[in-house]
Write a protein that holds these residues in place. Structure first.
Motif, PDB file in Angstrom:
ATOM      1  N   GLY A  63       0.911  -1.327  -0.037  1.00  0.00           N
ATOM      2  CA  GLY A  63       0.008   0.051  -0.060  1.00  0.00           C
ATOM      3  C   GLY A  63       0.687   1.363   0.012  1.00  0.00           C
ATOM      4  N   TYR A  64       1.843   1.170   0.702  1.00  0.00           N
ATOM      5  CA  TYR A  64       2.718   2.391   0.795  1.00  0.00           C
ATOM      6  C   TYR A  64       3.282   2.692  -0.525  1.00  0.00           C
ATOM      7  N   PHE A  65       3.786   1.483  -1.407  1.00  0.00           N
ATOM      8  CA  PHE A  65       4.585   1.635  -2.530  1.00  0.00           C
ATOM      9  C   PHE A  65       3.444   2.298  -3.617  1.00  0.00           C
ATOM     10  N   VAL A  66       2.331   1.716  -3.473  1.00  0.00           N
ATOM     11  CA  VAL A  66       1.288   2.147  -4.520  1.00  0.00           C
ATOM     12  C   VAL A  66       1.077   3.702  -4.193  1.00  0.00           C
ATOM     13  N   LEU A  67       0.855   4.064  -3.107  1.00  0.00           N
ATOM     14  CA  LEU A  67       0.699   5.481  -2.698  1.00  0.00           C
ATOM     15  C   LEU A  67       1.902   6.456  -3.176  1.00  0.00           C
ATOM     16  N   GLN A  68       3.004   5.957  -2.876  1.00  0.00           N
ATOM     17  CA  GLN A  68       4.414   6.814  -3.286  1.00  0.00           C
ATOM     18  C   GLN A  68       4.493   6.714  -4.718  1.00  0.00           C
ATOM     19  N   SER A  69       4.151   5.742  -5.307  1.00  0.00           N
ATOM     20  CA  SER A  69       4.172   5.802  -6.871  1.00  0.00           C
ATOM     21  C   SER A  69       3.293   6.860  -7.433  1.00  0.00           C
ATOM     22  N   GLN A  70       1.856   6.989  -6.867  1.00  0.00           N
ATOM     23  CA  GLN A  70       0.887   7.899  -7.241  1.00  0.00           C
ATOM     24  C   GLN A  70       1.582   9.369  -7.030  1.00  0.00           C
ATOM     25  N   ARG A  71       2.099   9.552  -5.965  1.00  0.00           N
ATOM     26  CA  ARG A  71       2.619  10.764  -5.403  1.00  0.00           C
ATOM     27  C   ARG A  71       3.786  11.196  -6.278  1.00  0.00           C
ATOM     28  N   THR A  72       4.447  10.339  -6.922  1.00  0.00           N
ATOM     29  CA  THR A  72       5.793  10.619  -7.539  1.00  0.00           C
ATOM     30  C   THR A  72       5.523  10.500  -8.927  1.00  0.00           C
ATOM     31  N   TYR A  73       4.351  10.265  -9.466  1.00  0.00           N
ATOM     32  CA  TYR A  73       3.980   9.943 -10.818  1.00  0.00           C
ATOM     33  C   TYR A  73       4.599   9.113 -11.662  1.00  0.00           C
ATOM     34  N   ALA A  74       4.921   7.892 -10.662  1.00  0.00           N
ATOM     35  CA  ALA A  74       5.442   6.780 -11.461  1.00  0.00           C
ATOM     36  C   ALA A  74       4.132   6.006 -11.588  1.00  0.00           C
ATOM     37  N   ILE A  75       3.340   6.262 -12.565  1.00  0.00           N
ATOM     38  CA  ILE A  75       1.966   5.669 -12.988  1.00  0.00           C
ATOM     39  C   ILE A  75       2.225   4.227 -13.162  1.00  0.00           C
ATOM     40  N   THR A  76       3.039   3.846 -14.086  1.00  0.00           N
ATOM     41  CA  THR A  76       3.171   2.386 -14.512  1.00  0.00           C
ATOM     42  C   THR A  76       3.463   1.502 -13.258  1.00  0.00           C
ATOM     43  N   GLU A  77       4.306   2.052 -12.439  1.00  0.00           N
ATOM     44  CA  GLU A  77       4.560   1.140 -11.044  1.00  0.00           C
ATOM     45  C   GLU A  77       3.263   1.189 -10.342  1.00  0.00           C
ATOM     46  N   MET A  78       2.677   2.300 -10.215  1.00  0.00           N
ATOM     47  CA  MET A  78       1.557   2.165  -9.457  1.00  0.00           C
ATOM     48  C   MET A  78       0.455   1.323  -9.879  1.00  0.00           C
ATOM     49  N   TRP A  79       0.317   1.058 -11.050  1.00  0.00           N
ATOM     50  CA  TRP A  79      -0.342   0.046 -11.621  1.00  0.00           C
ATOM     51  C   TRP A  79       0.127  -1.376 -11.486  1.00  0.00           C
ATOM     52  N   SER A  80       1.388  -1.454 -11.551  1.00  0.00           N
ATOM     53  CA  SER A  80       1.910  -3.032 -11.249  1.00  0.00           C
ATOM     54  C   SER A  80       1.609  -3.210  -9.628  1.00  0.00           C
ATOM     55  N   GLY A  81       1.840  -2.225  -8.924  1.00  0.00           N
ATOM     56  CA  GLY A  81       1.271  -2.652  -7.404  1.00  0.00           C
ATOM     57  C   GLY A  81      -0.140  -3.039  -7.270  1.00  0.00           C
ATOM     58  N   ILE A  82      -1.042  -2.237  -8.039  1.00  0.00           N
ATOM     59  CA  ILE A  82      -2.319  -2.898  -7.939  1.00  0.00           C
ATOM     60  C   ILE A  82      -2.598  -4.119  -8.591  1.00  0.00           C
ATOM     61  N   PHE A  83      -1.960  -4.383  -9.793  1.00  0.00           N
ATOM     62  CA  PHE A  83      -1.843  -5.876 -10.312  1.00  0.00           C
ATOM     63  C   PHE A  83      -1.377  -6.845  -9.239  1.00  0.00           C
ATOM     64  N   LEU A  84      -0.202  -6.508  -8.661  1.00  0.00           N
ATOM     65  CA  LEU A  84       0.167  -7.439  -7.642  1.00  0.00           C
ATOM     66  C   LEU A  84      -1.036  -7.706  -6.448  1.00  0.00           C
ATOM     67  N   LEU A  85      -1.745  -6.527  -6.085  1.00  0.00           N
ATOM     68  CA  LEU A  85      -2.581  -6.918  -5.124  1.00  0.00           C
ATOM     69  C   LEU A  85      -3.713  -7.627  -5.451  1.00  0.00           C
ATOM     70  N   ALA A  86      -4.311  -7.626  -6.661  1.00  0.00           N
ATOM     71  CA  ALA A  86      -5.149  -8.545  -7.185  1.00  0.00           C
ATOM     72  C   ALA A  86      -4.511  -9.893  -7.448  1.00  0.00           C
ATOM     73  N   ILE A  87      -3.336 -10.181  -7.650  1.00  0.00           N
ATOM     74  CA  ILE A  87      -2.814 -11.595  -7.708  1.00  0.00           C
ATOM     75  C   ILE A  87      -2.754 -12.140  -6.535  1.00  0.00           C
ATOM     76  N   LEU A  88      -2.296 -11.337  -5.409  1.00  0.00           N
ATOM     77  CA  LEU A  88      -2.314 -11.870  -4.086  1.00  0.00           C
ATOM     78  C   LEU A  88      -3.820 -12.136  -3.599  1.00  0.00           C
ATOM     79  N   GLY A  89      -4.702 -11.343  -3.949  1.00  0.00           N
ATOM     80  CA  GLY A  89      -5.965 -11.575  -3.406  1.00  0.00           C
ATOM     81  C   GLY A  89      -6.766 -12.784  -3.732  1.00  0.00           C
ATOM     82  N   TYR A  90      -6.261 -13.120  -5.400  1.00  0.00           N
ATOM     83  CA  TYR A  90      -7.014 -14.352  -6.038  1.00  0.00           C
ATOM     84  C   TYR A  90      -6.308 -15.630  -5.320  1.00  0.00           C
ATOM     85  N   LEU A  91      -4.757 -15.512  -5.188  1.00  0.00           N
ATOM     86  CA  LEU A  91      -4.139 -16.669  -4.642  1.00  0.00           C
ATOM     87  C   LEU A  91      -4.554 -16.864  -3.171  1.00  0.00           C
TER      88      LEU A  91
END
Length: 261
Positions: A209-237
């Protein structure tokens, strides 16, 4: 009956695999030529996912997040089952405590983050406590309902044979209530993931969660989406792992329902 059910199971497994793949393919095709800064192509997100999470930030962010999640969830399961068995076994005690339970579960857990910061600081203890708080109530209420709903004839039969209390608990009460306990535990697992992310977005120095928020704040949008994608994978697993455990533990319950049918 088995011959007709097997093709249905194979079809279900095939659809379970094919539909997510089809969604990803459609997403990839629709976003391939995207020029939007906020919605990058899916292939770019996959590249950022590989660069970020395989395996650069696993020790720094993934493992701390999973540690907090499992700790808070485990505390909630143990506390809810113990308290739920006590409240479900005594109607008087259940009535006395029910207003307190209803009052506490009506409090939105994110509202407690400021109080948690004051009392427990910014460390993992605050996050584990909040995860446990939000997870305990679905399991607790389902445990109470499951225990109070045990067949009275079954209880009286166990008493008439003078079966010790501990044996009655582990061989009669908990097995009878276990389907509802697992239903509450499954709901709480998704809440644990949500609360893990929310708590890490406030006064934290690591975690997904910290990584996703920091990525959004620093405009690292692609990395932010990768963190969201990771959370979806973890939730599914996590959900798949939970269902696997549930099938093994409640195998007797499915067999009893099939026999009754």
């Amino acid at each position: 009956m088995r011959e007709t059910s097997r093709p249905i199971r194979v079809l279900g497994v095939g659809l379970e695999i094919a539909v997510p793949i089809a969604v990803l393919v459609a997403w990839g095709l629709l976003s391939a030529n995207s020029t939007s800064f906020y919605f990058p192509p899916l292939l770019d997100i996959f590249r950022a996912f590989g660069d970020t999470w395989l395996f650069e930030r696993v020790a720094d962010d993934v493992l701390p997040s999973l540690g907090r999640l499992f700790a808070g969830y485990g505390i909630a399961v143990v506390a809810a089952v113990v308290v739920g068995v006590a409240l479900g076994s005594s109607r008087t005690l259940g009535r006395m405590v029910d207003p307190v339970v209803q009052f506490l579960r009506a409090i939105p857990a994110p509202v407690l983050i400021p109080a948690g910061l004051l009392l427990l600081g910014v460390g993992s203890e605050m996050k584990v406590a909040l995860i446990a708080f939000v997870c305990v109530f679905p399991i607790l209420l389902n445990t109470i309902d499951g225990v109070s709903g045990v067949d009275p004839a079954l209880r009286e039969t166990a008493r008439s044979y003078q079966i010790p209390w501990r044996e009655r608990l582990f061989r009669v009460v908990l097995p009878s209530a276990s389907p509802q306990i697992f239903a509450g535990a499954r709901v709480s697992l998704s809440l644990a993931v949500i609360m893990m992310v929310v708590s890490e977005m406030v006064a934290s120095t690591n975690g997904i969660g910290y990584f996703v928020l920091q990525s959004q704040r620093t405009y690292a949008i692609t990395e932010m989406w990768s963190g969201i994608f990771l959370l979806a994978i973890l939730g599914y697993l996590l959900n798949a792992l939970f269902l696997l455990v549930e099938r093994r533990v409640l195998r007797w319950h499915r067999g009893a329902r099939a026999g009754a049918g």
